[in-house]
Motif scaffolding. Structure first.
Motif, PDB file in Angstrom:
ATOM      1  N   LYS A   1     -27.198 -49.530 -21.428  1.00  0.00           N
ATOM      2  CA  LYS A   1     -26.865 -50.722 -20.909  1.00  0.00           C
ATOM      3  C   LYS A   1     -26.630 -51.802 -22.103  1.00  0.00           C
ATOM      4  CE  LYS A   1     -26.645 -53.460 -17.516  1.00  0.00           C
ATOM      5  NZ  LYS A   1     -25.476 -53.413 -16.537  1.00  0.00           N
TER       6      LYS A   1
ATOM      7  N   GLN B   1     -23.093 -51.345 -23.319  1.00  0.00           N
ATOM      8  CA  GLN B   1     -22.354 -51.821 -22.404  1.00  0.00           C
ATOM      9  C   GLN B   1     -22.024 -53.218 -22.378  1.00  0.00           C
ATOM     10  OE1 GLN B   1     -23.370 -50.283 -18.291  1.00  0.00           O
ATOM     11  NE2 GLN B   1     -23.903 -48.202 -19.389  1.00  0.00           N
TER      12      GLN B   1
ATOM     13  N   LYS C   1     -18.892 -55.864 -22.941  1.00  0.00           N
ATOM     14  CA  LYS C   1     -18.644 -56.737 -22.286  1.00  0.00           C
ATOM     15  C   LYS C   1     -18.431 -58.246 -22.962  1.00  0.00           C
ATOM     16  CE  LYS C   1     -20.487 -54.769 -17.910  1.00  0.00           C
ATOM     17  NZ  LYS C   1     -21.366 -55.032 -16.806  1.00  0.00           N
TER      18      LYS C   1
ATOM     19  N   TYR D   1     -15.154 -49.777 -19.433  1.00  0.00           N
ATOM     20  CA  TYR D   1     -15.151 -49.014 -20.588  1.00  0.00           C
ATOM     21  C   TYR D   1     -15.081 -47.555 -19.772  1.00  0.00           C
ATOM     22  CZ  TYR D   1     -16.203 -45.561 -24.247  1.00  0.00           C
ATOM     23  OH  TYR D   1     -16.556 -44.410 -25.009  1.00  0.00           O
ATOM     24  N   GLU D   2     -16.060 -47.148 -18.975  1.00  0.00           N
ATOM     25  CA  GLU D   2     -16.203 -45.734 -18.360  1.00  0.00           C
ATOM     26  C   GLU D   2     -15.246 -45.591 -17.507  1.00  0.00           C
ATOM     27  OE1 GLU D   2     -20.275 -45.641 -17.095  1.00  0.00           O
ATOM     28  OE2 GLU D   2     -21.098 -45.225 -19.177  1.00  0.00           O
TER      29      GLU D   2
END
Length: 338
Positions: free
Chosen positions: A76, A79, A83, A90-91
């Motif tokens: 997280k 991630q 952001k 992304y994924e």
């Protein structure tokens, strides 16, 4: 084999952009292929060689690398860092590209059969050109997705290796001495400057004491304001506290002429306590080598009115009491990991 961190794994991977793919494919198209004299249907050998070279490049440079990226677990924290840089989805983007590359791989099988069944060189060339056209069309439509993944890889590869170790995050407002402290007690060498917001990224170091190894993270200074008003530099500090910190060292500058007054520093401390709890916070009043005793007592009194945690007084610059602070943190870590 020793497990590598995300930045090391991602940093070893490179995805070509559309122009690189186009340049390679067109080069293969133009290259001359030597074949033995007297070979029947030599045009089949030539164009099979070309289509196999293109497919091998796409598999090795794109498909396999996308598969490697998809297997790297992005926590997280990572991630949210993506952001923060405007890199969203992304994924999902990885999955989209991977599916498109699988389509291209299937096209290779189909057009290879077409080349084998060609009746003459003209037909074999037409089949190969059609294959190239479809491949480049898919890549052209995927330019934005490729750019997003390339940007994500570039950003993730620059983030310090965050190990699976107990983690201390050093936080506070700008110019409270966080970087000086981290530089003096760990392997990290952050930039130190008399100007606020010198630290713009998280900086990681390690400490080993009494056979206990921990990582310590220097963060950019945070101002006392709502989360949605934090600038990107401050948000990096917030994300480190939220997702990485087992313990937080909150630094306070007690000087009367500090960059940010004591009330603002205490308001930020209260915000951090409210969000993350008091039990993981160590309050550290720094710069005791420069503050008058009565001022230090006054600041300690103000802090004690807002929190029940023990108040440490140190000088990061002179290394006063820093060892005792680290020893207490490591002792807490040891007690909680037994």
């Amino acid at each position: 084999m020793e497990k590598r961190c995300v930045s090391e794994e991602v940093g070893s991977i490179r995805i070509p952009d559309f122009n690189e793919v186009r340049e390679y494919v067109l080069k293969v198209y133009q290259d001359r292929i030597s074949v033995p004299k007297g070979l029947k249907r030599k045009y089949v050998v030539i164009y099979l060689s070309k289509i196999d070279r293109v497919n091998s490049y796409l598999v090795n440079r794109v498909l396999n690398n996308l598969e490697k990226l998809s297997k790297i677990s992005i926590s997280k924290f990572y991630q949210e860092i993506l952001k923060l840089a405007g890199i969203n989805g992304y994924e999902q983007t990885l999955n989209i590209l991977y599916r498109r590359m699988k389509v291209i791989n299937r096209l290779w099988s189909v057009y290879r059969v077409g080349i084998k069944s060609s009746l003459d060189a003209k037909e074999a060339r037409r089949v190969f050109r059609e294959y190239i056209g479809r491949v480049l069309s898919i890549f052209r439509r995927s330019s934005d997705e490729l750019d997003l993944i390339r940007s994500a890889v570039a950003l993730l590869s620059k983030i310090p290796c965050i190990d699976d170790l107990p983690t201390i995050v050093v936080a506070g407002m700008p110019q409270t001495g966080k970087s000086t402290f981290v530089g003096n007690v760990s392997t990290a060498k952050p930039k130190v400057s008399p100007f606020p917001f010198t630290t713009k990224d998280i900086i990681l170091g390690h400490i080993e004491l009494d056979s206990v190894k921990v990582q310590i993270i220097d963060t950019p200074g945070i101002l006392d304001r709502p989360l949605n008003e934090l600038n990107p530099i401050e948000r990096k500090a917030y994300l480190a506290i939220k997702y990485l910190a087992d313990y937080i060292l909150y630094f306070i500058d007690p000087l009367e002429d500090s960059y940010y007054n004591i009330e603002n520093q205490l308001k930020l401390l209260q915000s951090i306590i409210n969000e993350f709890g008091e039990e993981k916070i160590f309050v550290v009043i720094n710069k005791i080598d420069s503050v008058k005793p009565e001022r230090l007592e006054y600041v300690k009194k103000l802090v004690s009115e807002r929190t029940n945690t023990y108040i440490y007084t140190i000088s990061a610059l002179k290394n006063l009491n820093t060892h005792n602070l680290i020893r207490d943190v490591v002792s807490r870590i040891r007690r909680n990991t037994v």
